[in-house]
Design a protein around this motif. Structure first.
Motif, mmCIF file in Angstrom:
data_model
loop_
_atom_site.group_PDB
_atom_site.id
_atom_site.type_symbol
_atom_site.label_atom_id
_atom_site.label_comp_id
_atom_site.label_asym_id
_atom_site.label_seq_id
_atom_site.Cartn_x
_atom_site.Cartn_y
_atom_site.Cartn_z
ATOM 1 N N PRO A 107 -5.423 1.470 18.508
ATOM 2 C CA PRO A 107 -4.113 1.439 17.845
ATOM 3 C C PRO A 107 -3.778 0.147 17.306
ATOM 4 O O PRO A 107 -3.199 -0.297 16.209
ATOM 5 C CB PRO A 107 -3.009 1.614 18.795
ATOM 6 N N VAL A 108 -4.572 -1.123 18.075
ATOM 7 C CA VAL A 108 -4.194 -2.421 17.705
ATOM 8 C C VAL A 108 -4.867 -2.878 16.334
ATOM 9 O O VAL A 108 -4.609 -3.284 15.470
ATOM 10 C CB VAL A 108 -4.638 -3.397 18.613
ATOM 11 N N VAL A 109 -6.103 -2.316 16.315
ATOM 12 C CA VAL A 109 -6.998 -2.429 15.152
ATOM 13 C C VAL A 109 -6.317 -1.641 13.967
ATOM 14 O O VAL A 109 -6.504 -2.208 12.667
ATOM 15 C CB VAL A 109 -8.369 -1.907 15.366
ATOM 16 N N ALA A 110 -6.016 -0.254 14.167
ATOM 17 C CA ALA A 110 -5.528 0.494 13.035
ATOM 18 C C ALA A 110 -4.144 -0.374 12.720
ATOM 19 O O ALA A 110 -3.862 -0.331 11.186
ATOM 20 C CB ALA A 110 -5.095 1.732 13.593
ATOM 21 N N GLY A 111 -3.301 -0.967 13.627
ATOM 22 C CA GLY A 111 -2.138 -1.521 13.056
ATOM 23 C C GLY A 111 -2.203 -2.700 12.236
ATOM 24 O O GLY A 111 -1.676 -3.160 11.274
ATOM 25 N N CYS A 112 -3.477 -3.572 12.714
ATOM 26 C CA CYS A 112 -3.896 -4.803 11.802
ATOM 27 C C CYS A 112 -4.244 -4.371 10.455
ATOM 28 O O CYS A 112 -3.957 -4.864 9.412
ATOM 29 C CB CYS A 112 -5.146 -5.362 12.539
ATOM 30 N N TYR A 113 -5.136 -3.114 10.242
ATOM 31 C CA TYR A 113 -5.675 -2.769 8.869
ATOM 32 C C TYR A 113 -4.209 -2.315 8.293
ATOM 33 O O TYR A 113 -4.135 -2.472 6.866
ATOM 34 C CB TYR A 113 -6.401 -1.504 9.104
ATOM 35 N N GLN A 114 -3.140 -1.685 8.833
ATOM 36 C CA GLN A 114 -2.014 -1.034 8.087
ATOM 37 C C GLN A 114 -1.221 -2.316 7.767
ATOM 38 O O GLN A 114 -0.783 -2.414 6.696
ATOM 39 C CB GLN A 114 -1.054 -0.436 8.951
ATOM 40 N N VAL A 115 -1.165 -3.419 8.388
ATOM 41 C CA VAL A 115 -0.309 -4.709 8.152
ATOM 42 C C VAL A 115 -1.058 -5.224 6.851
ATOM 43 O O VAL A 115 -0.448 -5.860 5.837
ATOM 44 C CB VAL A 115 -0.215 -5.826 9.304
ATOM 45 N N MET A 116 -2.528 -5.360 6.905
ATOM 46 C CA MET A 116 -3.306 -5.795 5.695
ATOM 47 C C MET A 116 -2.656 -5.226 4.636
ATOM 48 O O MET A 116 -2.680 -5.923 3.401
ATOM 49 C CB MET A 116 -4.717 -6.020 6.091
ATOM 50 N N ILE A 117 -2.923 -4.078 4.826
ATOM 51 C CA ILE A 117 -2.672 -3.067 3.390
ATOM 52 C C ILE A 117 -1.172 -3.249 2.821
ATOM 53 O O ILE A 117 -0.938 -3.639 1.538
ATOM 54 C CB ILE A 117 -2.811 -1.425 3.616
ATOM 55 N N MET A 118 -0.054 -3.413 3.955
ATOM 56 C CA MET A 118 1.198 -3.621 3.428
ATOM 57 C C MET A 118 1.521 -4.865 2.689
ATOM 58 O O MET A 118 2.158 -5.287 1.853
ATOM 59 C CB MET A 118 2.160 -3.279 4.362
ATOM 60 N N TYR A 119 0.614 -6.155 3.326
ATOM 61 C CA TYR A 119 0.647 -7.383 2.729
ATOM 62 C C TYR A 119 0.061 -7.242 1.504
ATOM 63 O O TYR A 119 0.649 -8.027 0.375
ATOM 64 C CB TYR A 119 0.238 -8.318 3.444
ATOM 65 N N LEU A 120 -1.015 -6.618 1.301
ATOM 66 C CA LEU A 120 -1.729 -6.677 -0.151
ATOM 67 C C LEU A 120 -0.574 -5.957 -1.100
ATOM 68 O O LEU A 120 -0.449 -6.320 -2.134
ATOM 69 C CB LEU A 120 -2.971 -5.800 0.140
ATOM 70 N N VAL A 121 -0.115 -4.770 -0.818
ATOM 71 C CA VAL A 121 0.691 -3.960 -1.678
ATOM 72 C C VAL A 121 1.866 -4.898 -1.975
ATOM 73 O O VAL A 121 2.155 -4.835 -3.320
ATOM 74 C CB VAL A 121 1.054 -2.723 -0.807
ATOM 75 N N CYS A 122 2.389 -5.623 -1.081
ATOM 76 C CA CYS A 122 3.598 -6.433 -1.497
ATOM 77 C C CYS A 122 3.157 -7.610 -2.220
ATOM 78 O O CYS A 122 3.972 -7.975 -3.431
ATOM 79 C CB CYS A 122 4.338 -6.987 -0.358
ATOM 80 N N ALA A 123 2.087 -8.184 -2.090
ATOM 81 C CA ALA A 123 1.723 -9.227 -2.796
ATOM 82 C C ALA A 123 1.444 -8.937 -4.451
ATOM 83 O O ALA A 123 1.646 -9.337 -5.290
ATOM 84 C CB ALA A 123 0.414 -9.995 -2.233
ATOM 85 N N ALA A 124 0.576 -7.683 -4.411
ATOM 86 C CA ALA A 124 0.267 -7.100 -5.760
ATOM 87 C C ALA A 124 1.524 -6.709 -6.424
ATOM 88 O O ALA A 124 1.602 -6.864 -7.650
ATOM 89 C CB ALA A 124 -0.827 -5.948 -5.467
ATOM 90 N N SER A 125 2.357 -6.037 -5.829
ATOM 91 C CA SER A 125 3.745 -5.634 -6.503
ATOM 92 C C SER A 125 4.462 -6.768 -7.021
ATOM 93 O O SER A 125 4.993 -6.777 -8.092
ATOM 94 C CB SER A 125 4.500 -4.815 -5.582
ATOM 95 N N CYS A 126 4.752 -7.894 -6.119
ATOM 96 C CA CYS A 126 5.169 -9.165 -6.659
ATOM 97 C C CYS A 126 4.667 -9.554 -7.860
ATOM 98 O O CYS A 126 5.134 -10.063 -8.810
ATOM 99 C CB CYS A 126 5.267 -10.136 -5.619
ATOM 100 N N LEU A 127 3.035 -9.864 -7.921
ATOM 101 C CA LEU A 127 2.712 -10.455 -8.892
ATOM 102 C C LEU A 127 2.666 -9.734 -10.374
ATOM 103 O O LEU A 127 2.954 -10.144 -11.185
ATOM 104 C CB LEU A 127 1.117 -10.611 -8.618
ATOM 105 N N THR A 128 2.313 -8.184 -10.030
ATOM 106 C CA THR A 128 2.572 -7.411 -11.515
ATOM 107 C C THR A 128 3.786 -7.415 -11.877
ATOM 108 O O THR A 128 4.263 -7.491 -12.887
ATOM 109 C CB THR A 128 2.281 -5.968 -10.947
ATOM 110 N N THR A 129 4.970 -7.466 -11.027
ATOM 111 C CA THR A 129 6.077 -7.202 -11.386
ATOM 112 C C THR A 129 6.796 -8.608 -12.059
ATOM 113 O O THR A 129 7.350 -8.549 -13.312
ATOM 114 C CB THR A 129 7.254 -6.962 -10.192
ATOM 115 N N LEU A 130 6.342 -9.715 -11.738
ATOM 116 C CA LEU A 130 6.585 -11.259 -12.399
ATOM 117 C C LEU A 130 5.961 -11.275 -13.707
ATOM 118 O O LEU A 130 6.319 -12.136 -14.444
ATOM 119 C CB LEU A 130 6.290 -12.055 -11.196
ATOM 120 N N VAL A 131 4.537 -10.786 -13.597
ATOM 121 C CA VAL A 131 3.742 -10.854 -14.743
ATOM 122 C C VAL A 131 4.297 -10.167 -15.779
ATOM 123 O O VAL A 131 4.362 -10.640 -17.165
ATOM 124 C CB VAL A 131 2.388 -10.392 -14.441
ATOM 125 N N LEU A 132 4.782 -9.066 -15.636
ATOM 126 C CA LEU A 132 5.213 -8.086 -16.729
ATOM 127 C C LEU A 132 6.752 -8.488 -17.081
ATOM 128 O O LEU A 132 7.191 -8.621 -18.068
ATOM 129 C CB LEU A 132 5.263 -6.593 -16.247
#
Length: 132
Positions: A107-132
């Motif tokens: 579960p700890v490894v799965a949680g780390c992967y999920q945290v990575m995905i959520m940070y990537l989603v948040c960063a990509a959403s911020c960048l895309t929103t601010l660029v548009l």
């Protein structure tokens, strides 16, 4: 690519069994944020057309005239992502994390992967929103 090279430490970093699912999750969430942001921006500009035109007539640049609409559009675009990050793992069990735990990952490894995905989603959403 950042996740494949630095977080997952893959060699080679273009291994499709990792890059395709991670990219799919990020792009899918970014499309939602982009659609919400563009819709909110266009609606706000249409509703405030008189204020935007007045600002432009008084010498404001297009960026200055559109800034209030851009702020509300950014808020509308990022709210779903930030809300899902707030309840991740407490109220909602994400699909990637659940799938990894059912597949035998700790579960700890799965949680780390999920945290990575959520940070990537948040960063990509911020960048895309601010660029548009």
């Amino acid at each position: 690519l950042y996740a494949a090279v630095f977080v997952l430490a893959l060699s080679p970093p273009w291994d499709a069994k990792y890059v395709v699912p991670v990219s799919g999750m990020v792009v899918g969430n970014v499309l939602t944020a982009t659609a919400l942001g563009c819709g909110a921006f266009l609606t706000d500009v249409a509703e405030r057309a008189d204020v935007v035109e007045l600002a432009l007539a008084r010498g404001a640049t297009w960026r200055e005239a559109a800034l209030p609409s851009l702020r509300s559009a950014t808020t509308a675009a990022l709210t779903p992502t930030l809300n899902s990050m707030a309840v991740m793992g407490l109220v909602m069990m994400p699909g990637m994390m659940t799938g990894q735990m059912l597949g035998g990952q700790p579960p700890v490894v799965a949680g780390c992967y999920q945290v990575m995905i959520m940070y990537l989603v948040c960063a990509a959403s911020c960048l895309t929103t601010l660029v548009l």
